[in-house]
Design a protein around this motif. Structure first.
Motif, PDB file in Angstrom:
ATOM      1  N   HIS A  15       0.794  -1.224   0.000  1.00  0.00           N
ATOM      2  CA  HIS A  15       0.000   0.000   0.000  1.00  0.00           C
ATOM      3  C   HIS A  15       0.827   1.276   0.000  1.00  0.00           C
ATOM      4  O   HIS A  15       0.338   2.319  -0.395  1.00  0.00           O
ATOM      5  N   VAL A  16       2.059   1.186   0.477  1.00  0.00           N
ATOM      6  CA  VAL A  16       2.910   2.370   0.632  1.00  0.00           C
ATOM      7  C   VAL A  16       4.259   2.085  -0.011  1.00  0.00           C
ATOM      8  O   VAL A  16       4.790   0.985   0.124  1.00  0.00           O
ATOM      9  N   ASN A  17       4.796   3.049  -0.712  1.00  0.00           N
ATOM     10  CA  ASN A  17       6.154   2.914  -1.235  1.00  0.00           C
ATOM     11  C   ASN A  17       7.119   3.109  -0.075  1.00  0.00           C
ATOM     12  O   ASN A  17       7.249   4.210   0.455  1.00  0.00           O
ATOM     13  N   ILE A  18       7.781   2.047   0.320  1.00  0.00           N
ATOM     14  CA  ILE A  18       8.626   2.072   1.501  1.00  0.00           C
ATOM     15  C   ILE A  18      10.080   2.248   1.085  1.00  0.00           C
ATOM     16  O   ILE A  18      10.653   1.391   0.428  1.00  0.00           O
ATOM     17  N   ALA A 107       7.708   8.146  -4.210  1.00  0.00           N
ATOM     18  CA  ALA A 107       8.706   7.492  -5.054  1.00  0.00           C
ATOM     19  C   ALA A 107       8.171   6.146  -5.512  1.00  0.00           C
ATOM     20  O   ALA A 107       7.451   5.471  -4.795  1.00  0.00           O
ATOM     21  N   ASP A 108       8.540   5.735  -6.742  1.00  0.00           N
ATOM     22  CA  ASP A 108       8.136   4.417  -7.203  1.00  0.00           C
ATOM     23  C   ASP A 108       9.251   3.403  -7.092  1.00  0.00           C
ATOM     24  O   ASP A 108       9.099   2.254  -7.445  1.00  0.00           O
ATOM     25  N   THR A 109      10.392   3.829  -6.596  1.00  0.00           N
ATOM     26  CA  THR A 109      11.490   2.918  -6.340  1.00  0.00           C
ATOM     27  C   THR A 109      11.506   2.596  -4.858  1.00  0.00           C
ATOM     28  O   THR A 109      11.517   3.487  -4.036  1.00  0.00           O
ATOM     29  N   LEU A 110      11.494   1.352  -4.556  1.00  0.00           N
ATOM     30  CA  LEU A 110      11.430   0.925  -3.176  1.00  0.00           C
ATOM     31  C   LEU A 110      12.777   0.414  -2.718  1.00  0.00           C
ATOM     32  O   LEU A 110      13.427  -0.342  -3.411  1.00  0.00           O
ATOM     33  N   LEU A 111      13.158   0.788  -1.518  1.00  0.00           N
ATOM     34  CA  LEU A 111      14.385   0.368  -0.875  1.00  0.00           C
ATOM     35  C   LEU A 111      15.505   0.504  -1.839  1.00  0.00           C
ATOM     36  O   LEU A 111      16.575   0.286  -1.766  1.00  0.00           O
TER      37      LEU A 111
END
Length: 111
Positions: A15-18, A107-111
């Motif tokens: 649900h969230v971009n982490i 952001a659409d990039t995670l970690l």
């Protein structure tokens, strides 16, 4: 603290971009809530990398609109786009994306 953080990550990753910064911040919050006397620990980048290794968390990029593109339609319309661009000098063609319009989005990039 790490098990609580991992549980939070698993519940919210869809649900969230982490980002790594969000994980570090949430880790600090959990640490303060669970161990109020522990004030010397800092969620550093090194800790974050080890945390991701311990829990097999990988970086990946979410695909929104770009993942739903119909390549056949692109290939069929590409000649008409090239024809339109041929009417203009190269110096008059400006290529831009939505970055300037959507600079406040998650952001659409995670970690």
């Amino acid at each position: 603290m790490e098990s609580a953080l991992y549980e939070w990550f698993m519940c919210n990753q869809e649900h969230v971009n982490i980002s790594g910064e969000l994980l570090k911040e949430k880790g600090s919050i959990f640490l303060k809530e669970l161990y109020p006397e522990a004030n010397s620990f800092e969620c550093s980048n090194g800790w974050l990398e080890k945390f991701k290794q311990r829990h097999a968390i990988k970086s990946f990029r979410r695909f929104g609109e770009s993942g739903s593109v119909d390549m056949e339609k692109i290939e069929s319309i590409l000649p008409s786009i090239r024809e339109e661009l041929d009417k203009w000098a190269w110096k008059d063609i400006y290529n831009m994306d939505e970055t300037g319009l959507f600079y406040r989005m998650q952001a659409d990039t995670l970690l």
